[in-house]
Design a protein around this motif. Structure first.
Motif, PDB file in Angstrom:
ATOM      1  N   PRO A 161       0.839  -1.214   0.000  1.00  0.00           N
ATOM      2  CA  PRO A 161       0.000   0.000   0.000  1.00  0.00           C
ATOM      3  C   PRO A 161       0.869   1.257   0.000  1.00  0.00           C
ATOM      4  CG  PRO A 161       0.061  -1.000   2.191  1.00  0.00           C
ATOM      5  CD  PRO A 161       0.768  -1.956   1.262  1.00  0.00           C
ATOM      6  N   GLY A 162       0.381   2.286  -0.679  1.00  0.00           N
ATOM      7  CA  GLY A 162       1.094   3.562  -0.684  1.00  0.00           C
ATOM      8  C   GLY A 162       2.133   3.689  -1.770  1.00  0.00           C
ATOM      9  N   ASP A 164       2.893   3.829  -5.667  1.00  0.00           N
ATOM     10  CA  ASP A 164       2.250   4.021  -6.965  1.00  0.00           C
ATOM     11  C   ASP A 164       3.329   4.238  -8.028  1.00  0.00           C
ATOM     12  OD1 ASP A 164      -0.476   3.932  -5.984  1.00  0.00           O
ATOM     13  OD2 ASP A 164      -0.049   5.881  -5.070  1.00  0.00           O
TER      14      ASP A 164
END
Length: 366
Positions: A161-162, A164
């Motif tokens: 997560p986090g 990109d």
């Protein structure tokens, strides 16, 4: 890649036992012990080549080391009265390289064992070799077609997560994905082997856990170093830094094949870890090879093979070696003893890689 490495390092392994004998006991040692040293080197090299090319890369140095040890043992049984089988060499930093015996204690010149000691029983000998046999069996079973696929199917995978990170064409980069093969990874197989060893040797659960936690505590800084370098490698790969540096290095052209092992040698000398060196410069070597028109697997392998020669110079390994033989504080002495040999073998390896990249020895590649 493993096959390629298995066609590089065995050529150096042939001579390592001879070098060790010379460092410990000079020309006299070579004259008296060249037969077992050469026999060990030849068998070790064959073990590395055959295991990495046709069996299991995870077992390469385990099989090679045991085969080399068995060879020396067999030669000692064939020639039990040989000087090399009866005299313990002097292992001191203050003695001369000509093999003058040390008077600082340790050996009386009659061999390693005190005459009053009771010889090990066959059961004790079997217990001593049991861990190695168990490791080989566990790793060998894990390579069998049916078992290998079953173990590989147990996997933990998820997207971090986090993160990109996108590729140049706008697609999602796989660097975001975490993937852990729970059962097939070498670390898990080693833990399984350790549990079996503890049961076979009759080591209790409390003592096993205590030993494990103590070992992790002793290696905490090494673990942190490797993890940090791996994290840096991920950042460099995801940000494009590795590709940029690799394209710049590719400007060396044909000379890149000769210089490629130096990168791995330097990285391991600094970090003490071949894993770290491969993580830092593996992708760089591949990118540079593609830019220079050289075989990518050759330069990636050269990075790993060169790193092997930097092991003997890394501060971590020098500290471990000094502590193992009760020479604390003598790391500088050990470094002076081995740096020349490390550079000499690096020159030989670089020449070999350059020849493998040319039509002269290209037939040596898989």
């Amino acid at each position: 890649m493993s096959s390629t490495v298995g066609r590089q390092t065995p050529l150096l392994a042939l001579f390592v036992p001879l070098v060790l004998v010379f460092i410990v006991d000079g020309r006299r040692g070579l004259r008296e012990a060249w037969v077992p040293a050469l026999g060990c080197g030849v068998v070790f090299a064959l073990g590395q080549f055959l295991t990495s090319n046709f069996f299991s890369v995870e077992l390469t140095d385990i099989v090679a080391s045991l085969a080399g040890a068995v060879t020396v043992f067999a030669l000692a049984r064939v020639q039990p009265n040989a000087v090399w089988a009866a005299r313990k060499p002097a292992l001191t930093t203050g003695g001369s390289s000509t093999g003058t015996p040390s008077t600082g204690g340790g050996s009386t010149g009659d061999g390693d064992r005190d005459p009053e000691e009771t010889p090990d029983s066959p059961a004790e000998i079997r217990k001593a070799y049991a861990p190695y046999a168990i490791i080989i069996v566990v790793f060998a079973l894990a390579q069998l077609p049916g078992i290998k696929d079953l173990l590989a199917s147990v996997k933990i995978a998820f997207a971090w997560p986090g993160l990109d990170v996108l590729t140049p064409d706008g697609a999602r980069d796989k660097v975001n994905d975490f993937s852990f093969a729970v059962l097939s990874t070498a670390g898990t197989l080693m833990v399984v082997a350790a549990v079996i060893v503890a049961v076979v040797l009759g080591v209790g659960a409390r003592r096993t856990i205590t030993t494990w936690t103590t070992t992790v505590g002793e290696l905490k800084w090494a673990i942190l170093t490797v993890a940090s370098v791996l994290a840096l490698a991920y950042v460099m790969n995801a940000s494009g830094q590795t590709t940029s540096i690799g394209l710049f290095v590719a400007g060396a052209g044909a000379a890149l094949a000769f210089l490629s092992p130096v990168l791995g040698w330097f990285a391991v000398a600094v970090t003490g870890s071949d894993t770290s060196a491969n993580a830092l410069f593996g992708s760089l070597q591949v990118t540079a090879a593609q830019g220079a028109g050289l075989p990518p697997e050759l330069l990636a392998s050269a990075n790993s093979s060169g790193g092997v020669l930097g092991k003997m110079l890394s501060p971590q390994n020098l500290t471990i070696a000094a502590a193992a033989v009760k020479l604390d504080g003598q790391e500088g002495t050990l470094l002076r003893k081995v740096i020349g040999w490390s550079l000499g073998m690096l020159l030989i390896l670089s020449t070999l890689i350059a020849l493998q990249a040319s039509p002269v020895l290209s037939w040596m590649l898989p």
